[in-house]
Write a protein that holds these residues in place. Structure first.
Motif, short mmCIF file in Angstrom:
data_model
loop_
_atom_site.label_atom_id
_atom_site.label_comp_id
_atom_site.label_asym_id
_atom_site.label_seq_id
_atom_site.Cartn_x
_atom_site.Cartn_y
_atom_site.Cartn_z
N GLU A 26 0.87 -1.22 -0.09
CA GLU A 26 -0.24 -0.09 -0.25
C GLU A 26 0.84 1.42 -0.06
OE1 GLU A 26 -0.79 0.05 4.77
OE2 GLU A 26 -2.38 -0.58 3.34
N GLY A 27 0.26 2.51 -0.35
CA GLY A 27 0.92 3.67 -0.30
C GLY A 27 1.44 3.89 -1.68
N PRO A 28 2.11 5.30 -1.93
CA PRO A 28 2.56 5.47 -3.24
C PRO A 28 3.92 4.76 -3.50
CG PRO A 28 2.85 7.19 -1.84
CD PRO A 28 2.02 6.14 -1.31
N VAL A 29 3.92 4.43 -4.94
CA VAL A 29 5.21 3.48 -5.36
C VAL A 29 5.19 3.87 -6.89
CG1 VAL A 29 4.14 1.39 -5.49
CG2 VAL A 29 6.78 1.72 -5.30
N THR A 41 3.37 -3.83 -20.46
CA THR A 41 2.42 -3.39 -19.36
C THR A 41 1.62 -4.33 -18.76
OG1 THR A 41 2.21 -1.22 -20.67
CG2 THR A 41 0.47 -1.68 -19.42
N ALA A 42 1.04 -5.37 -19.72
CA ALA A 42 0.24 -6.39 -19.05
C ALA A 42 1.09 -7.27 -18.30
CB ALA A 42 -0.28 -7.40 -20.29
N VAL A 43 2.19 -7.49 -18.51
CA VAL A 43 3.00 -8.29 -17.60
C VAL A 43 3.18 -7.67 -16.26
CG1 VAL A 43 5.36 -9.11 -17.21
CG2 VAL A 43 4.31 -9.36 -19.47
N ILE A 44 3.57 -6.40 -16.12
CA ILE A 44 3.52 -5.67 -14.95
C ILE A 44 2.27 -5.66 -14.31
CG2 ILE A 44 3.94 -3.49 -14.01
CD1 ILE A 44 6.01 -2.74 -16.12
N ALA A 45 1.32 -5.37 -14.78
CA ALA A 45 -0.18 -5.46 -14.19
C ALA A 45 -0.34 -6.76 -13.58
CB ALA A 45 -0.91 -4.82 -15.44
N LEU A 46 -0.11 -7.80 -14.16
CA LEU A 46 -0.53 -9.15 -13.65
C LEU A 46 0.45 -9.84 -12.86
CD1 LEU A 46 -2.02 -10.56 -17.13
CD2 LEU A 46 -3.31 -9.45 -15.14
N THR A 47 1.65 -8.98 -12.45
CA THR A 47 2.34 -9.95 -11.60
C THR A 47 2.94 -8.98 -10.30
OG1 THR A 47 4.55 -8.99 -12.80
CG2 THR A 47 3.78 -11.09 -13.59
N GLY A 49 0.99 -7.68 -8.08
CA GLY A 49 0.25 -7.92 -6.79
C GLY A 49 -0.56 -6.72 -6.19
N ARG A 50 -0.74 -5.67 -6.91
CA ARG A 50 -1.45 -4.77 -6.57
C ARG A 50 -1.88 -3.88 -7.90
NH1 ARG A 50 1.63 0.24 -3.27
NH2 ARG A 50 -0.51 1.15 -3.95
N PRO A 51 -3.03 -3.23 -7.73
CA PRO A 51 -3.25 -2.21 -8.82
C PRO A 51 -2.26 -1.31 -9.40
CG PRO A 51 -5.10 -2.30 -7.53
CD PRO A 51 -3.97 -2.80 -6.71
N VAL A 52 -1.91 -1.25 -10.65
CA VAL A 52 -1.00 -0.15 -11.01
C VAL A 52 -1.48 0.54 -12.18
CG1 VAL A 52 1.41 -0.15 -12.30
CG2 VAL A 52 0.67 -2.20 -10.70
N SER A 53 -1.21 1.87 -12.27
CA SER A 53 -1.51 2.72 -13.39
C SER A 53 -0.60 3.06 -14.26
CB SER A 53 -2.14 4.05 -12.48
OG SER A 53 -3.33 3.84 -11.90
N PHE A 54 -1.01 3.31 -15.51
CA PHE A 54 0.12 3.50 -16.56
C PHE A 54 -0.61 4.78 -17.50
CE2 PHE A 54 -0.10 -1.07 -15.47
CZ PHE A 54 1.16 -1.22 -15.75
#
Length: 216
Positions: A26-29, A41-47, A49-54
């Motif tokens: 949790e928290g900004p990263v 992008t899909a690889v990062i989003a699915l691995t 472990g938390r929602p990621v924005s692009f």
């Protein structure tokens, strides 16, 4: 997206993930990664472990009809934030959109090279990643993606079943530069430190020049 696509992606592409514990739950990263293929992008989003924005082109979100609405919903589910890249101030708009995500305690992913590497090397990073880290205080987790260029080589539309490796590195804290985000030299130093960490994770040769796409 996470419940349906992640298990399917793991079954087909068998990703090997190292260092996932370095990503704060949790928290900004800020996730700063190398860029080898459109599928990154899909690889990062699915691995992660938390929602990621692009960041995503605004025109992808304004399509009409069923297909346009479906694409907009799909990209929103993946975490894309629309940005008008045709605007003369597109760079500032992109940073502002990223800051909103981080200020809200979210995770934001960025490719410091600015574009996909076509020669396999890791190129000099643009300083947007440093501007975000210095202005928000968010830690930067470097990410090394290995093998995604074999999943979706340039010119290939449908991803191929190839194994990929995702390596998350130790978070980088730049709080020692508090108040110095206006310095171009500091932004350059922070960016170079991030790129060095990515190079060690991705095992790519580093080239200290910006990547330029060949003329059409």
């Amino acid at each position: 997206m996470r419940w349906l696509l992640a298990p399917l992606a793991r079954l087909i592409y068998r990703p090997v993930v190292h260092g996932a514990e370095w990503v704060p739950r949790e928290g900004p990263v800020i996730l700063a990664a190398n860029h080898r293929a459109a599928v990154d992008t899909a690889v990062i989003a699915l691995t992660t472990g938390r929602p990621v924005s692009f960041l995503g082109k605004e025109e992808y979100f304004v399509g009409r009809g069923l297909r346009g609405r479906a694409l907009a919903s799909f990209l929103s589910a993946l975490g894309y934030v629309p940005v008008d890249r045709a605007n003369a101030k597109a760079g500032l708009a992109a940073l502002a959109a990223a800051r909103r995500v981080l200020d809200g305690g979210g995770a934001f992913a960025i490719y410091p090279e600015g574009t996909r590497s076509l020669d396999g090397c890791l190129h000099r990073g643009h300083t947007g990643v440093a501007s975000l880290a210095l202005s928000t205080g968010a830690p930067v987790v470097p990410v090394g993606l290995i093998g995604t260029e074999r999943v979706q080589p340039v010119g290939v539309r449908i991803p191929r079943p190839r194994r990929v490796v995702v390596r998350f590195g130790t978070p980088l804290d730049f709080s020692r530069y508090d108040g110095l985000e206006g310095s171009s030299a500091i932004r350059r130093a922070v960016t170079d430190e991030v790129m060095d960490a990515i190079a060690r994770l991705s095992h790519q040769e580093y080239v200290d020049t910006y990547h330029e796409r060949p003329a059409a």
